[in-house]
Design a protein around this motif. Structure first.
Motif, short mmCIF file in Angstrom:
data_model
loop_
_atom_site.label_atom_id
_atom_site.label_comp_id
_atom_site.label_asym_id
_atom_site.label_seq_id
_atom_site.Cartn_x
_atom_site.Cartn_y
_atom_site.Cartn_z
N ALA A 1 34.01 57.72 -3.26
CA ALA A 1 33.79 57.97 -1.89
C ALA A 1 33.93 59.42 -1.22
O ALA A 1 33.19 59.79 -0.46
CB ALA A 1 34.89 57.27 -1.06
N VAL A 2 34.55 60.20 -1.96
CA VAL A 2 34.94 61.68 -1.69
C VAL A 2 33.61 62.23 -1.79
O VAL A 2 33.09 63.20 -0.90
CB VAL A 2 35.86 62.17 -2.63
N THR A 3 32.80 61.86 -2.79
CA THR A 3 31.32 62.42 -3.04
C THR A 3 30.39 62.30 -1.66
O THR A 3 29.90 63.18 -1.21
CB THR A 3 30.71 62.03 -4.38
N LEU A 4 30.53 60.97 -1.31
CA LEU A 4 29.68 60.62 -0.28
C LEU A 4 30.13 61.28 1.06
O LEU A 4 29.17 62.03 1.87
CB LEU A 4 29.85 58.98 -0.11
N THR A 5 31.51 61.55 1.29
CA THR A 5 31.70 62.21 2.53
C THR A 5 31.47 63.68 2.30
O THR A 5 30.93 64.22 3.46
CB THR A 5 33.18 61.84 2.93
N ARG A 6 31.60 64.30 1.22
CA ARG A 6 31.27 65.67 1.03
C ARG A 6 29.66 65.84 1.10
O ARG A 6 29.35 66.91 1.74
CB ARG A 6 31.88 65.85 -0.43
N PHE A 7 29.04 64.89 0.57
CA PHE A 7 27.59 65.26 0.78
C PHE A 7 27.21 65.05 2.02
O PHE A 7 26.29 65.56 2.74
CB PHE A 7 26.87 64.31 -0.08
N VAL B 1 29.18 78.34 -18.47
CA VAL B 1 30.75 78.90 -17.97
C VAL B 1 31.37 77.95 -16.40
O VAL B 1 32.33 77.25 -16.69
CB VAL B 1 30.79 80.46 -17.59
N VAL B 2 30.51 78.01 -15.65
CA VAL B 2 31.09 77.48 -14.29
C VAL B 2 30.59 76.08 -14.09
O VAL B 2 30.75 75.27 -13.02
CB VAL B 2 30.66 78.37 -13.04
N GLY B 3 29.83 75.34 -15.06
CA GLY B 3 29.17 74.25 -14.92
C GLY B 3 30.16 73.16 -14.64
O GLY B 3 30.00 72.23 -13.66
N ASN B 4 31.25 72.91 -15.19
CA ASN B 4 32.23 71.97 -14.98
C ASN B 4 32.86 71.71 -13.56
O ASN B 4 33.04 70.79 -12.80
CB ASN B 4 33.26 71.57 -15.92
N TRP B 5 33.00 73.46 -13.30
CA TRP B 5 33.72 73.69 -12.01
C TRP B 5 32.82 73.09 -10.94
O TRP B 5 33.24 72.49 -9.80
CB TRP B 5 33.99 75.06 -11.84
N PHE B 6 31.42 73.55 -10.86
CA PHE B 6 30.33 73.11 -9.95
C PHE B 6 30.26 71.60 -10.02
O PHE B 6 30.11 71.15 -8.69
CB PHE B 6 29.27 73.67 -10.73
N LEU B 7 30.47 70.73 -11.13
CA LEU B 7 30.17 69.37 -11.05
C LEU B 7 31.47 68.82 -9.99
O LEU B 7 31.24 68.15 -9.27
CB LEU B 7 30.28 68.72 -12.53
N ARG B 8 32.62 69.43 -10.41
CA ARG B 8 33.78 68.83 -9.69
C ARG B 8 33.83 69.25 -8.06
O ARG B 8 34.12 68.52 -7.14
CB ARG B 8 35.25 69.40 -10.45
N ILE B 9 33.31 70.30 -7.90
CA ILE B 9 33.22 70.63 -6.50
C ILE B 9 32.28 69.89 -5.67
O ILE B 9 32.30 69.30 -4.76
CB ILE B 9 32.46 72.18 -6.41
N MET B 10 30.95 69.36 -6.47
CA MET B 10 30.08 68.83 -5.75
C MET B 10 30.54 67.34 -5.75
O MET B 10 30.24 66.44 -4.75
CB MET B 10 28.79 68.60 -6.59
N ARG B 11 31.27 66.69 -6.77
CA ARG B 11 31.61 65.27 -6.76
C ARG B 11 33.00 64.90 -6.07
O ARG B 11 33.25 64.12 -5.78
CB ARG B 11 31.77 64.64 -8.15
N GLY B 12 33.79 66.15 -6.02
CA GLY B 12 35.17 66.20 -5.47
C GLY B 12 36.00 65.42 -6.43
O GLY B 12 36.81 64.57 -6.01
#
Ligand code: HEM
Length: 219
Positions: free
Chosen positions: A177-183, A160-171
């Motif tokens: 670059a968004v993923t790097l600043t997020r991490f 259910v929430v998998g794709n949402w989870f991936l997008r939150i993590m990767r930005g």
């Protein structure tokens, strides 16, 4: 002189009572396995000190992250040592957290009245794993990049929430670059704040309830 200053401060702050409660409290006869929590705490302090030092030179952008890490390792005085301590300290912290948790399980130390200590411990375990996951991307080399592609894909298969989870993590859908600043943000702000708060509650409970004794046969 020092003892007079100590008494002067004690009259105003009452610090001796706190000191006695923490360091002079009565504990049952325990063994070396009971030092695993303190060993984990030691690695957490090592990670905080070396991590703060690393942020002096580390740059969280795709253009500079890799070079800044190389610079730390080869040019900064003792940079190789600080980075090495942080790198190996991370593995030590994960291993010690797991060993500490296994000690708690095998001794049944999660039972009444230590359920909340256990619960804060579970959250601490999640924070420790998240530290490892977010920190792994920061050197921004091939290993970091592809490991994070795989890690975030694993999260994507959550029902259910998998794709949402991936997008939150990767930005977004891609790793950018968004993923790097997020991490980086999670690694140096959000997770340390969570670790500090949870560790304080965890240790407060250890002091308040007292440490469990080694279970005897048949208990
Ligand atoms: C950053 C991670 C952690 C730190 C710094 C930490 C620290 C400590 C310390 C110093 C103690 C007292 C000494 C000892 O029993 O070894 C303790 C006790 C305890 N911890 Fe942790 N801990 C961490 C993670 C965990 C985890 C992952 C769990 C379980 C899921 C856990 C559950 C407990 C419990 C139930 C106790 C009470 C044990 C007893 O009274 O015998 N802790 N912790």
């Amino acid at each position: 002189m020092v003892s007079r200053l100590g008494s002067w401060l004690d009259e105003r702050l009452g610090w001796r009572q706190v000191w006695d409660a923490i360091f002079l409290r009565k504990i049952p006869k325990v063994n070396w396995l009971y030092t695993l929590g303190s060993a984990t705490l030691f690695t957490a302090i090592n990670q905080a000190v070396t991590g703060i030092l690393l942020t002096i030179y580390y740059v969280p952008s795709p253009d500079h992250a890799y070079d800044s890490v190389q610079y730390i390792t080869t040019e900064v005085p003792a940079g190789w040592l600080i980075r090495g301590l942080h790198h190996w300290g991370a593995s030590a912290m994960v291993i010690l957290t797991i060993l500490h948790m296994l000690r708690v399980i095998f001794h049944g130390a999660y039972k009444y009245p230590r359920e909340v200590t256990w619960f804060t411990g579970v959250l601490l375990g999640i924070v420790v794993i998240a530290f490892g996951f977010t920190g792994y991307l920061l050197p921004w080399d091939q290993k970091a990049y592809w490991a994070t592609i795989i890690g975030t894909r694993i999260a994507e298969v959550t029902p259910v929430v998998g794709n949402w989870f991936l997008r939150i993590m990767r930005g977004g859908e891609e790793l950018t670059a968004v993923t790097l600043t997020r991490f980086f943000g999670a690694h140096v702000w959000f997770l340390p704040a969570a670790l500090l708060a949870l560790t304080l509650i965890h240790l407060y409970l250890v002091v308040r309830i007292g440490i469990s004794a080694v279970p005897r046969r048949g208990e």
